[in-house]
Motif scaffolding. Sequence first.
Motif, short mmCIF file in Angstrom:
data_model
loop_
_atom_site.label_atom_id
_atom_site.label_comp_id
_atom_site.label_asym_id
_atom_site.label_seq_id
_atom_site.Cartn_x
_atom_site.Cartn_y
_atom_site.Cartn_z
N ILE A 1 -5.12 -15.57 -0.64
CA ILE A 1 -5.79 -14.31 -0.29
C ILE A 1 -4.98 -13.51 0.72
O ILE A 1 -4.92 -12.28 0.67
CB ILE A 1 -7.20 -14.63 0.26
N HIS A 2 -4.33 -14.21 1.63
CA HIS A 2 -3.52 -13.57 2.67
C HIS A 2 -2.46 -12.64 2.08
O HIS A 2 -2.08 -11.64 2.72
CB HIS A 2 -2.85 -14.69 3.47
N ARG B 1 -6.47 -6.37 4.94
CA ARG B 1 -6.24 -6.39 6.40
C ARG B 1 -4.85 -6.92 6.75
O ARG B 1 -4.54 -7.12 7.93
CB ARG B 1 -7.30 -7.26 7.08
N PHE C 1 -2.54 -7.99 10.35
CA PHE C 1 -1.96 -9.30 10.68
C PHE C 1 -0.48 -9.13 11.01
O PHE C 1 0.01 -9.63 12.03
CB PHE C 1 -2.12 -10.26 9.49
N LEU D 1 -8.81 -10.97 10.67
CA LEU D 1 -9.83 -11.94 11.11
C LEU D 1 -9.26 -13.33 11.36
O LEU D 1 -10.00 -14.30 11.49
CB LEU D 1 -10.94 -12.01 10.06
N GLY E 1 -7.86 -17.39 4.77
CA GLY E 1 -7.11 -16.69 3.74
C GLY E 1 -5.66 -17.15 3.59
O GLY E 1 -5.14 -17.20 2.47
N ILE F 1 -14.24 -11.11 3.44
CA ILE F 1 -13.39 -10.37 4.37
C ILE F 1 -13.72 -8.88 4.32
O ILE F 1 -13.72 -8.18 5.35
CB ILE F 1 -11.90 -10.64 4.07
FE1 SF4 Z 1 -4.84 -12.96 6.26
FE2 SF4 Z 1 -7.45 -13.41 6.76
FE3 SF4 Z 1 -6.08 -11.66 8.23
FE4 SF4 Z 1 -6.71 -11.11 5.68
S1 SF4 Z 1 -8.15 -11.34 7.38
S2 SF4 Z 1 -4.73 -10.76 6.70
S3 SF4 Z 1 -6.48 -13.16 4.76
S4 SF4 Z 1 -5.69 -13.89 8.10
#
Ligand code: SF4
Length: 368
Positions: free
Chosen positions: A227-228, A233, A237, A257, A264, A285
């Motif tokens: 998912i990352h 989002r 990150f 998050l 993720g 998310i």
């Molecule tokens: Fe990665 Fe979770 Fe951040 Fe999305 S919310 S960028 S999946 S760490």
Amino acid sequence: MPHTVVAEATALSRRDFVKVCTAAAAAVGLPAWAGEKMAEQVAKGKKPSVIWLHYQECTGCTESLLRANAPGVGELILDLISLDYHETLAAAAGYQFEATLESTMKENAGKYVLVVEGSIPLKDGGVYCYVGGEKAIDTLTRVAEKAAAVIAIGSCASWGGIPSASPNPTGAVGVSQALKGKPVVALPGCPANPYNLLGTVLQFATFGTLPALDDKGRPLFAYARVIHEDCPRRAHFDNGRFAQAFGDPGHRQGWCLYKLGCKGPQTHANCSLLNFCELPGAWPIGLGHPCIGCTEQGIAFNVPIHQNMPIDKPTAPMAYPGVNPPQGHQSLIAVGVAGLVVGAAAGAGYAASRKLAVPPGQGTKKED
Ligand code: SF4
């Protein structure tokens, strides 16, 4: 092909039916012409017989399927297949209903698809779950023996899910662990995304084959990436903008998050690209909650929800637009523009499917 035949068979116009099939096929990685091929199969009356068994679970996967929008995935699946036995949706009950299971197995031996929702208790000889007076493991083994394909839908059927969480009082396991030696397609998720079931069923109904799977039995079309890699989002990150607590300014602005325990980075699933109920943003998310890793064996219901995970892919994917301004501090406008670009890329397929899925009389010209 006379479209009245399809209309009778599916309760949708031929054009709408083919459009939805095509959108769904594209979403799950099938070739674009698979939708047309599927419509042909249905017109010939070749619907695969499906037996759907429930064991230790909450029925959330069935509920998720039924909550899809019109022309819904649920409606489409029910038009594509002959759902001959489903304990939640059946109008019949008791001996009359149980007789349906036996007759379906007999009439379609070696050809039906078995979908299993829920985990199987094996402890103490499997005494913790009986349906129709028979132990879960006994019915499952008996029905799976004559099935052409077995699909485990949801995290409970895939790995054991919530019922298998420590101390696992019933010895709950997933279908592949209960049916040793039988190939099982796993569609984990809590609930599973209905599109992933649709893609698997579409491929089986159209080509008689099952999708390519990873080493845990998950279709690669849906579970090849974490998912990352596709998270809206991700730009936050990559730029170190993290929500530190629920409701803090970063959380309210939609920042990453990860520090709230997002799983993720270790979770293979396509939730970020195919949201639930066909509603943009309807996934954890998207709603502001960290991913709990429900599609990953050993994460959800095992690792504490707010525990941080290791990062295997710290660098941004090649296709991901950068958000760093040429110099100076981070510009909110730059972040916003990058977010729009990412959103446009990730959402293009979804938007296309929404456009194709417009109900009759609401923007698409009907053919019949
Ligand atoms: Fe990665 Fe979770 Fe951040 Fe999305 S919310 S960028 S999946 S760490």
